[in-house]
Design a protein around this motif. Structure first.
Motif, PDB file in Angstrom:
ATOM      1  N   LEU A  94       0.842  -1.195   0.000  1.00  0.00           N
ATOM      2  CA  LEU A  94       0.000   0.000   0.000  1.00  0.00           C
ATOM      3  C   LEU A  94       0.872   1.238   0.000  1.00  0.00           C
ATOM      4  CD1 LEU A  94      -2.886  -0.890   2.495  1.00  0.00           C
ATOM      5  CD2 LEU A  94      -2.787  -1.196   0.015  1.00  0.00           C
ATOM      6  N   VAL A  95       0.455   2.233  -0.762  1.00  0.00           N
ATOM      7  CA  VAL A  95       1.182   3.494  -0.893  1.00  0.00           C
ATOM      8  C   VAL A  95       0.540   4.518   0.025  1.00  0.00           C
ATOM      9  CG1 VAL A  95       1.919   5.307  -2.490  1.00  0.00           C
ATOM     10  CG2 VAL A  95       1.756   2.926  -3.265  1.00  0.00           C
ATOM     11  N   THR A  96       1.371   5.309   0.678  1.00  0.00           N
ATOM     12  CA  THR A  96       0.882   6.338   1.583  1.00  0.00           C
ATOM     13  C   THR A  96       0.077   7.374   0.819  1.00  0.00           C
ATOM     14  OG1 THR A  96       2.811   6.025   3.000  1.00  0.00           O
ATOM     15  CG2 THR A  96       1.535   8.041   3.330  1.00  0.00           C
ATOM     16  N   ASP A  97      -1.067   7.723   1.361  1.00  0.00           N
ATOM     17  CA  ASP A  97      -1.939   8.714   0.736  1.00  0.00           C
ATOM     18  C   ASP A  97      -1.593  10.089   1.296  1.00  0.00           C
ATOM     19  OD1 ASP A  97      -3.865   9.988  -0.682  1.00  0.00           O
ATOM     20  OD2 ASP A  97      -5.572   9.168   0.416  1.00  0.00           O
ATOM     21  N   THR A  98      -1.073  10.958   0.446  1.00  0.00           N
ATOM     22  CA  THR A  98      -0.663  12.300   0.874  1.00  0.00           C
ATOM     23  C   THR A  98      -1.877  13.221   0.908  1.00  0.00           C
ATOM     24  OG1 THR A  98       1.493  11.955  -0.143  1.00  0.00           O
ATOM     25  CG2 THR A  98       0.893  14.218   0.414  1.00  0.00           C
ATOM     26  N   VAL A  99      -2.016  13.931   2.017  1.00  0.00           N
ATOM     27  CA  VAL A  99      -3.117  14.877   2.190  1.00  0.00           C
ATOM     28  C   VAL A  99      -2.523  16.278   2.288  1.00  0.00           C
ATOM     29  CG1 VAL A  99      -5.059  15.566   3.636  1.00  0.00           C
ATOM     30  CG2 VAL A  99      -4.513  13.139   3.370  1.00  0.00           C
ATOM     31  N   TYR A 100      -2.983  17.160   1.434  1.00  0.00           N
ATOM     32  CA  TYR A 100      -2.505  18.532   1.422  1.00  0.00           C
ATOM     33  C   TYR A 100      -3.487  19.413   2.194  1.00  0.00           C
ATOM     34  CZ  TYR A 100       0.748  17.045  -2.198  1.00  0.00           C
ATOM     35  OH  TYR A 100       1.732  16.394  -2.882  1.00  0.00           O
ATOM     36  N   LEU A 101      -2.987  20.075   3.233  1.00  0.00           N
ATOM     37  CA  LEU A 101      -3.793  20.966   4.044  1.00  0.00           C
ATOM     38  C   LEU A 101      -3.595  22.406   3.585  1.00  0.00           C
ATOM     39  CD1 LEU A 101      -3.068  19.454   7.582  1.00  0.00           C
ATOM     40  CD2 LEU A 101      -5.014  19.007   6.090  1.00  0.00           C
ATOM     41  N   PRO A 102      -4.597  23.248   3.791  1.00  0.00           N
ATOM     42  CA  PRO A 102      -4.423  24.656   3.404  1.00  0.00           C
ATOM     43  C   PRO A 102      -3.336  25.324   4.222  1.00  0.00           C
ATOM     44  CG  PRO A 102      -6.438  24.335   4.685  1.00  0.00           C
ATOM     45  CD  PRO A 102      -5.932  22.982   4.348  1.00  0.00           C
ATOM     46  N   ALA A 103      -2.712  26.308   3.619  1.00  0.00           N
ATOM     47  CA  ALA A 103      -1.597  27.000   4.273  1.00  0.00           C
ATOM     48  C   ALA A 103      -2.091  27.794   5.474  1.00  0.00           C
ATOM     49  CB  ALA A 103      -0.900  27.929   3.285  1.00  0.00           C
ATOM     50  N   THR A 104      -1.287  27.797   6.518  1.00  0.00           N
ATOM     51  CA  THR A 104      -1.582  28.546   7.739  1.00  0.00           C
ATOM     52  C   THR A 104      -0.494  29.595   7.941  1.00  0.00           C
ATOM     53  OG1 THR A 104      -2.634  26.618   8.729  1.00  0.00           O
ATOM     54  CG2 THR A 104      -1.975  28.389  10.215  1.00  0.00           C
ATOM     55  N   ILE A 105      -0.912  30.848   8.070  1.00  0.00           N
ATOM     56  CA  ILE A 105       0.022  31.956   8.249  1.00  0.00           C
ATOM     57  C   ILE A 105      -0.039  32.402   9.704  1.00  0.00           C
ATOM     58  CG2 ILE A 105       0.626  34.298   7.539  1.00  0.00           C
ATOM     59  CD1 ILE A 105      -0.682  33.705   4.855  1.00  0.00           C
ATOM     60  N   ILE A 106       1.102  32.399  10.373  1.00  0.00           N
ATOM     61  CA  ILE A 106       1.196  32.794  11.775  1.00  0.00           C
ATOM     62  C   ILE A 106       1.814  34.182  11.840  1.00  0.00           C
ATOM     63  CG2 ILE A 106       2.148  32.214  14.029  1.00  0.00           C
ATOM     64  CD1 ILE A 106       2.223  29.307  13.156  1.00  0.00           C
ATOM     65  N   ARG A 107       1.089  35.105  12.430  1.00  0.00           N
ATOM     66  CA  ARG A 107       1.565  36.482  12.552  1.00  0.00           C
ATOM     67  C   ARG A 107       1.699  36.841  14.037  1.00  0.00           C
ATOM     68  NH1 ARG A 107      -2.323  37.074   8.345  1.00  0.00           N
ATOM     69  NH2 ARG A 107      -1.384  37.659   6.348  1.00  0.00           N
ATOM     70  N   PRO A 108       2.721  37.612  14.392  1.00  0.00           N
ATOM     71  CA  PRO A 108       2.870  38.036  15.795  1.00  0.00           C
ATOM     72  C   PRO A 108       1.911  39.164  16.131  1.00  0.00           C
ATOM     73  CG  PRO A 108       4.625  38.963  14.472  1.00  0.00           C
ATOM     74  CD  PRO A 108       3.844  38.085  13.552  1.00  0.00           C
ATOM     75  N   ARG A 109       1.726  39.399  17.456  1.00  0.00           N
ATOM     76  CA  ARG A 109       0.920  40.525  17.896  1.00  0.00           C
ATOM     77  C   ARG A 109       1.667  41.838  17.594  1.00  0.00           C
ATOM     78  NH1 ARG A 109      -2.503  37.381  17.803  1.00  0.00           N
ATOM     79  NH2 ARG A 109      -4.037  36.832  19.387  1.00  0.00           N
ATOM     80  N   PRO A 110       0.912  42.886  17.290  1.00  0.00           N
ATOM     81  CA  PRO A 110       1.587  44.153  16.937  1.00  0.00           C
ATOM     82  C   PRO A 110       2.462  44.698  18.053  1.00  0.00           C
ATOM     83  CG  PRO A 110      -0.716  44.179  16.285  1.00  0.00           C
ATOM     84  CD  PRO A 110      -0.535  42.972  17.127  1.00  0.00           C
ATOM     85  N   THR A 111       1.997  44.584  19.294  1.00  0.00           N
ATOM     86  CA  THR A 111       2.762  45.131  20.409  1.00  0.00           C
ATOM     87  C   THR A 111       2.869  44.099  21.523  1.00  0.00           C
ATOM     88  OG1 THR A 111       0.785  46.071  21.442  1.00  0.00           O
ATOM     89  CG2 THR A 111       1.966  47.474  19.878  1.00  0.00           C
ATOM     90  N   LYS A 112       3.821  44.348  22.419  1.00  0.00           N
ATOM     91  CA  LYS A 112       4.014  43.465  23.564  1.00  0.00           C
ATOM     92  C   LYS A 112       2.824  43.537  24.514  1.00  0.00           C
ATOM     93  CE  LYS A 112       7.142  42.547  27.419  1.00  0.00           C
ATOM     94  NZ  LYS A 112       8.386  42.980  28.119  1.00  0.00           N
ATOM     95  N   GLU A 113       2.254  44.739  24.693  1.00  0.00           N
ATOM     96  CA  GLU A 113       1.108  44.896  25.580  1.00  0.00           C
ATOM     97  C   GLU A 113      -0.100  44.113  25.075  1.00  0.00           C
ATOM     98  OE1 GLU A 113       2.967  47.247  24.413  1.00  0.00           O
ATOM     99  OE2 GLU A 113       4.038  47.908  26.223  1.00  0.00           O
ATOM    100  N   GLN A 114      -0.333  44.122  23.766  1.00  0.00           N
ATOM    101  CA  GLN A 114      -1.454  43.368  23.213  1.00  0.00           C
ATOM    102  C   GLN A 114      -1.242  41.872  23.374  1.00  0.00           C
ATOM    103  OE1 GLN A 114      -2.346  44.316  19.168  1.00  0.00           O
ATOM    104  NE2 GLN A 114      -4.106  42.943  19.055  1.00  0.00           N
TER     105      GLN A 114
END
Length: 213
Positions: free
Chosen positions: A107-127
């Motif tokens: 059996l061959v492994t079935d590759t599953v492609y997930l949608p891209a996830t973009i991780i962004r930091p908070r604008p400020t340290k206080e937030q």
């Protein structure tokens, strides 16, 4: 009449031979299929693979070593399916000699492609500090168990959960026993029973009647 008798005699002689020939043909078509299911890239055994006869509600699964065994017919199509792998079909040869067939299925492994996830930091340290403090963390298993074993939660569950078969049977037997015990006479009234009043007062102090509402 004579011709009819001859026909019946001929039919009685032919039927056993035809039945025996059909049985031998069916017996020759039955095949004991056994084999191993492995990964195509690393040749590792795959457990719990579903092995089904296509078009039939019949099959089996592989064991921990990927081994399986099932009875099939010549010409049947066997389907192998497992989560994380692409399904595979295997055909039992119709011109197979004998009644046993071994198979090594990869059996061959079935590759599953997930949608891209973009991780962004908070604008400020206080937030970031504000969001970190106010974030809602889901309960883990220990916290869920602690809430379920709370006394008030158990009291609510005891009143709301339906009775099982054993509890219903016991209640039915107790009611019948009490009815038969006072058969032919008036049952006593618990309004004059001091023990019943004591139990009622304790339930009132615990807040049972308030929780029910």
């Amino acid at each position: 009449m004579k011709r009819r008798l001859q026909f019946l005699i001929l039919l009685a002689i032919a039927i056993p031979f035809a039945t025996n020939a059909q049985f031998e043909k069916l017996k020759d078509s039955v095949v004991q299929l056994y084999g191993v299911v492995m990964t195509a890239d690393s040749l590792k055994a795959i457990p719990s693979v579903t092995v089904m006869i296509k078009g039939q509600n019949r099959g089996t699964i592989t064991n921990e070593q990927g081994v399986f065994s099932i009875v099939v017919m010549k010409g049947d199509i066997v389907e192998f399916t497992s989560i994380g792998y692409k399904p595979k079909l295997a055909t039992i040869p119709r011109d197979l000699e004998g009644n046993q067939f071994s198979l090594l299925q990869l059996l061959v492994t079935d590759t599953v492609y997930l949608p891209a996830t973009i991780i962004r930091p908070r604008p400020t340290k206080e937030q970031f500090e504000r969001d970190f403090v106010n974030v809602s963390i889901p309960d883990d298993n220990i916290e869920i168990a602690r809430k379920n074993t709370d006394e008030s939660k158990r009291r609510v569950l005891a009143r709301t959960l339906p009775r099982d078969g054993t509890e219903n049977s016991n209640m039915f037997l107790r009611n019948n026993s009490q009815r038969y015990y006072y058969n032919g006479q008036a049952p006593p009234q618990n309004i004059f029973n001091p023990a019943a009043w004591a139990e009622f007062i304790q339930a009132w102090k615990r807040g049972d009647f308030k929780n029910q509402n």
